[in-house]
Design an enzyme around this catalytic site. Structure first.
Site, PDB file in Angstrom:
ATOM      1  N   TRP A   1       0.827  -1.207   0.000  1.00 41.60           N
ATOM      2  CA  TRP A   1       0.000   0.000   0.000  1.00 41.60           C
ATOM      3  C   TRP A   1       0.855   1.247   0.000  1.00 41.60           C
ATOM      4  O   TRP A   1       0.551   2.220  -0.692  1.00 41.60           O
ATOM      5  CB  TRP A   1      -0.976  -0.012   1.177  1.00 41.60           C
ATOM      6  CG  TRP A   1      -1.954  -1.136   1.089  1.00 41.60           C
ATOM      7  CD1 TRP A   1      -2.091  -2.181   1.960  1.00 41.60           C
ATOM      8  CD2 TRP A   1      -2.930  -1.369   0.059  1.00 41.60           C
ATOM      9  NE1 TRP A   1      -3.084  -3.028   1.536  1.00 41.60           N
ATOM     10  CE2 TRP A   1      -3.615  -2.553   0.372  1.00 41.60           C
ATOM     11  CE3 TRP A   1      -3.285  -0.675  -1.108  1.00 41.60           C
ATOM     12  CZ2 TRP A   1      -4.638  -3.077  -0.426  1.00 41.60           C
ATOM     13  CZ3 TRP A   1      -4.309  -1.187  -1.906  1.00 41.60           C
ATOM     14  CH2 TRP A   1      -4.968  -2.378  -1.557  1.00 41.60           C
TER      15      TRP A   1
ATOM     16  N   ASP B   1      -1.683   6.600   6.466  1.00 40.48           N
ATOM     17  CA  ASP B   1      -2.704   5.695   5.941  1.00 40.48           C
ATOM     18  C   ASP B   1      -3.003   4.692   7.056  1.00 40.48           C
ATOM     19  O   ASP B   1      -2.193   3.814   7.343  1.00 40.48           O
ATOM     20  CB  ASP B   1      -2.182   4.974   4.690  1.00 40.48           C
ATOM     21  CG  ASP B   1      -3.163   3.921   4.170  1.00 40.48           C
ATOM     22  OD1 ASP B   1      -4.249   3.747   4.767  1.00 40.48           O
ATOM     23  OD2 ASP B   1      -2.838   3.263   3.159  1.00 40.48           O
TER      24      ASP B   1
ATOM     25  N   LYS C   1     -12.121  -2.106   6.618  1.00 42.79           N
ATOM     26  CA  LYS C   1     -11.409  -3.020   7.512  1.00 42.79           C
ATOM     27  C   LYS C   1     -11.879  -2.857   8.949  1.00 42.79           C
ATOM     28  O   LYS C   1     -12.324  -3.808   9.560  1.00 42.79           O
ATOM     29  CB  LYS C   1      -9.902  -2.808   7.405  1.00 42.79           C
ATOM     30  CG  LYS C   1      -9.293  -3.519   6.202  1.00 42.79           C
ATOM     31  CD  LYS C   1      -8.821  -2.594   5.153  1.00 42.79           C
ATOM     32  CE  LYS C   1      -8.354  -3.348   3.911  1.00 42.79           C
ATOM     33  NZ  LYS C   1      -7.623  -2.470   3.011  1.00 42.79           N
TER      34      LYS C   1
END
Ligand SMILES: *Cc1c(COP(=O)(O)O)cnc(C)c1O
Length: 362
Positions: free
Chosen positions: A103, A173, A197
Site C-alpha cells: 500500500w 494511511d 477493515k
C-alpha cells in the site's frame, strides 16, 4: 437465523453482529420514517442527524481536537494516495515516504506524479518482514510532509508508536488499524482510512485533517480533489455514501458501548496474543512471517506452516470447520488471520484449538 462463519477476511471485513442486527431492524423503515436510510435525501433532517452523530462519536472515540475536520469521502484510501500529494505537496513539491508494504508503494506511485518523493525508509529488500527502525530513516528537512502506513495489511507489521518526524507534518494511511486503540491525533496532520477493515462497509473513506494545512489546497485543483471544498461543505459537496456513513455511525456507537478504544486495545492485545503465544510455542510448526516481534500486527496475524501442501490442507479443513478468509496474500503466502475490532475473542480461541488439532494430526 442462519449460522454465521468465523470471518477472518482482510477486507471488506467482519462487522459487529449487534450492528448488523440493528441495521436489519431499521432497514425497511428507519425509526418509523417509512423509508430506508438508502432512500432518503442526504440533505434531509434525518440524514443530517445521522452524519453529525457519526462525526461526534468518532471525535469522542479518538479525542479529535476542534482544530481538526472530520470528512467522510469516497474513492477509498486509493483516492487519498492522490489527494494527499495534490493538496499537501505544493509549493515545495517534495515529500518523504516510508515504504513498508504494497500500500505504501501505491501511495508513492501517485505522489511521484505530483512532485519528488524521497523514500525515507524501506524494508522492501527483506520483503517487508519488519519495519524500518527510527535510526534507519533518512528524513529530509524540507519535505512537505512524511507519509507512513500504520498497519501493513498484507505483511502483518504494525507501528506501535508513530515515527518521529520533528516538525514536518505527519500523514498516515490508517486503513487497516484506525480505532484499534487511542492515538494522539495532535501528532498527525492528516489521517485517512478506507472504512472496510475496521470501520464499516467499503465506499466510505474517513479523513481527519488539521485545518491549518488547508491553506495549501490550491483553488486550481479539481473541485472534488480539494480538501478545503469538502471541509467547507461538511462532506456534502456531492452526495455522500449515505448508507455506509450510517453503518459507520453504528460501529462508532458499538465501540463506545464496548468501553471505547482503551477497552478495544486491551481486547485486541489479548486476541492477537492468543495466536502469537500459541505459534511461538508450537516448536516451529507454525512460524510468524514478521521477523521482529515488536513489529507484529494486532490486526493481521501472518504465519506459515512447514510446507505449502500443508498450508493448502490447513485452509481446506479450516473452511470446512467454518473458519474463512484465512488465505494469506499471494505476495506473502501462508495464512493470514485478520482479527479487527469486530472479530470475537472466542473465534481466535477456536482457531487455536483447530491449529493444535491440525498439528497433532499432521
Ligand atoms: C485496503 C487498504 C488500502 C486500499 O483501500 P481502498 O479502500 O481499496 O482504496 C490502502 N491502504 C491500506 C493500508 C489498506 O489496508
Amino acid at each position: 437465523m442462519e449460522k454465521r462463519i468465523y470471518n477472518f477476511s482482510a477486507g471488506p471485513a467482519i462487522l459487529p453482529e449487534e450492528v448488523l442486527l440493528e441495521a436489519q431492524r431499521d432497514f425497511y423503515s428507519y425509526k418509523g420514517s417509512g423509508m430506508s436510510v438508502m432512500e432518503m435525501s442526504h440533505r434531509g433532517k434525518i440524514f443530517d442527524g445521522i452524519i453529525k452523530e457519526a462525526e461526534l462519536d468518532l471525535r469522542k472515540l479518538l479525542d479529535i481536537p476542534q482544530n481538526y475536520a472530520v470528512l467522510f469521502l469516497q474513492g477509498g484510501a486509493t483516492l487519498q494516495f492522490s489527494m494527499v500529494p495534490l493538496n499537501l505537496m505544493p509549493p515545495a513539491n517534495k515529500a518523504d515516504y516510508i515504504v513498508t508494504g504494497a500500500w505504501s508503494k501505491k501511495a508513492v506511485k501517485e505522489a511521484k506524479r505530483v512532485g519528488s518523493v524521497n523514500i525515507a525508509g524501506t524494508t522492501e529488500s527483506e520483503n517487508f518482514t519488519r519495519l524500518p527502525k527510527q535510526e534507519e530513516l533518512n528524513l529530509s528537512a524540507d519535505a512537505s510532509y512524511v507519509h507512513f502506513t500504520s498497519n501493513n495489511t498484507i505483511f502483518g507489521t504494525q507501528y506501535k508508536t508513530e515515527p518521529a518526524v520533528g516538525s514536518i507534518p505527519l500523514v498516515c494511511d490508517a486503513s487497516s488499524d484506525i480505532l484499534f486503540r487511542k492515538i494522539d491525533v495532535n501528532k498527525y496532520t492528516l489521517i485517512y482510512a478506507g472504512a472496510q477493515k475496521n470501520i464499516g462497509p467499503s465506499g466510505v473513506t474517513v479523513v481527519i485533517i488539521n485545518k491549518n494545512i488547508l491553506e495549501r489546497s490550491s483553488d486550481s485543483l479539481h473541485t472534488y480533489l480539494n480538501y478545503k471544498i469538502h471541509v467547507e461543505n461538511d462532506s456534502m459537496y456531492n452526495t455522500p455514501t449515505t448508507f455506509g456513513i450510517y453503518i459507520a455511525g453504528l460501529v462508532f456507537k458499538w465501540l463506545l458501548n464496548m468501553g471505547g478504544l482503551d477497552a478495544m486495545y486491551k481486547l485486541n492485545t489479548e486476541k492477537a496474543g492468543i495466536l502469537y503465544d500459541y505459534f511461538d510455542s508450537s516448536d516451529g510448526y507454525y512460524t510468524g512471517t514478521v521477523k521482529i516481534k515488536e513489529d507484529r500486527s494486532l490486526m493481521n496475524v501472518t504465519y506459515r506452516l512447514p510446507s505449502e501442501e500443508l498450508e493448502k490442507k490447513f485452509l481446506d479443513e479450516a473452511k470446512q470447520k467454518g473458519f474463512e478468509g484465512l488465505k494469506g496474500h499471494r505476495s506473502v503466502g501462508g495464512i493470514r488471520a485478520s482479527i479487527y475490532n469486530a472479530f470475537p475473542k472466542k473465534g481466535v480461541e477456536d482457531l487455536v484449538e483447530f491449529m493444535k488439532d491440525f498439528k497433532a494430526k499432521n
